[in-house]
Structures are given as C-alpha cells and as structure tokens.
Design a protein around this motif. Structure first.
Motif, short mmCIF file in Angstrom:
data_model
loop_
_atom_site.label_atom_id
_atom_site.label_comp_id
_atom_site.label_asym_id
_atom_site.label_seq_id
_atom_site.Cartn_x
_atom_site.Cartn_y
_atom_site.Cartn_z
N SER A 45 37.98 26.10 52.09
CA SER A 45 37.58 26.43 50.72
C SER A 45 37.67 27.94 50.48
O SER A 45 38.17 28.38 49.43
N GLU A 46 37.22 28.73 51.45
CA GLU A 46 37.27 30.19 51.30
C GLU A 46 38.72 30.68 51.25
O GLU A 46 39.05 31.57 50.46
N PHE A 50 40.44 32.59 48.10
CA PHE A 50 41.11 33.87 48.27
C PHE A 50 42.53 33.83 47.72
O PHE A 50 42.95 34.73 46.98
N ILE A 51 43.26 32.78 48.04
CA ILE A 51 44.65 32.66 47.57
C ILE A 51 44.69 32.61 46.04
O ILE A 51 45.50 33.30 45.41
N GLN A 52 43.81 31.83 45.46
CA GLN A 52 43.76 31.73 43.99
C GLN A 52 43.42 33.08 43.36
O GLN A 52 44.05 33.50 42.39
N ALA A 53 42.44 33.78 43.91
CA ALA A 53 42.05 35.09 43.37
C ALA A 53 43.16 36.12 43.56
O ALA A 53 43.42 36.94 42.68
N PHE A 54 43.84 36.07 44.70
CA PHE A 54 44.94 37.00 44.96
C PHE A 54 46.07 36.78 43.96
O PHE A 54 46.61 37.74 43.39
N ARG A 55 46.41 35.53 43.72
CA ARG A 55 47.46 35.21 42.75
C ARG A 55 47.07 35.66 41.34
O ARG A 55 47.91 36.19 40.60
N LEU A 56 45.82 35.45 40.98
CA LEU A 56 45.34 35.89 39.67
C LEU A 56 45.44 37.41 39.55
O LEU A 56 45.91 37.93 38.53
N GLY A 57 45.00 38.11 40.58
CA GLY A 57 45.09 39.57 40.57
C GLY A 57 46.53 40.05 40.48
O GLY A 57 46.83 40.99 39.74
N ALA A 58 47.42 39.41 41.23
CA ALA A 58 48.84 39.79 41.19
C ALA A 58 49.42 39.53 39.81
O ALA A 58 50.18 40.36 39.28
N GLN A 59 49.05 38.42 39.19
CA GLN A 59 49.54 38.11 37.85
C GLN A 59 49.03 39.15 36.84
O GLN A 59 49.78 39.58 35.96
N MET A 60 47.78 39.56 36.98
CA MET A 60 47.23 40.58 36.08
C MET A 60 47.99 41.89 36.23
O MET A 60 48.31 42.55 35.23
N ILE A 61 48.30 42.27 37.47
CA ILE A 61 49.07 43.50 37.71
C ILE A 61 50.45 43.39 37.08
O ILE A 61 50.92 44.33 36.42
N LEU A 62 51.10 42.25 37.28
CA LEU A 62 52.43 42.06 36.70
C LEU A 62 52.38 42.11 35.17
O LEU A 62 53.28 42.68 34.54
#
Length: 75
Positions: A45-46, A50-62
């Motif tokens: 679950s953790e 983490f993967i979901q949050a990382f992808r969201l952060g990367a999408q925000m940066i893009l």
C-alpha cells in the motif's frame, strides 16, 4: 516522542504482549502469521501510494514547465 504514531505503536506492542500470554502456541503462530501478512500488505500500500504521488508530482511539473515554455513561443 509524544507523536500519535509513537503512542499507537506503544499501545500495539502492549496489546501484542498481552495476547502472547493469553494465546496458545498455535494461537501465537496464527498471530505471528497475521502480523507478517499485515506488514506485507502495508508495504504494498505504501509503495502504491508513493508511486501515485510521484506520478502526480511529475505531472504537475510537466504542466508548469509546459505553461512556462508556452509563454516564449514565437508566433
């Protein structure tokens, strides 16, 4: 250290100790296996969180970089 996590962890340890004295050998084996499976599930679950949050952060940066680059396009 007074954190909610520390408090809950201490409570969990106390409860586990009490269970170990009350349960039979077979009951303790089941409790141990239950704890192992629970920890494995928590770990998965953790990792997924983490993967979901990382992808969201990367999408925000893009998205931000895309908007930034769009300001300097010559038309």
């Amino acid at each position: 250290r007074g954190s909610e996590y520390h408090s809950l962890s201490a409570k969990l340890c106390k409860m586990r100790d009490e269970l170990e004295t009350e349960l039979s050998e077979k009951g303790n084996a089941i409790l141990e296996e239950y704890a192992e499976v629970w920890m494995q599930m928590q770990s998965i679950s953790e990792k997924e969180t983490f993967i979901q949050a990382f992808r969201l952060g990367a999408q925000m940066i893009l998205d931000v970089v895309g908007e930034f680059h769009g300001q300097f396009k010559s038309e």
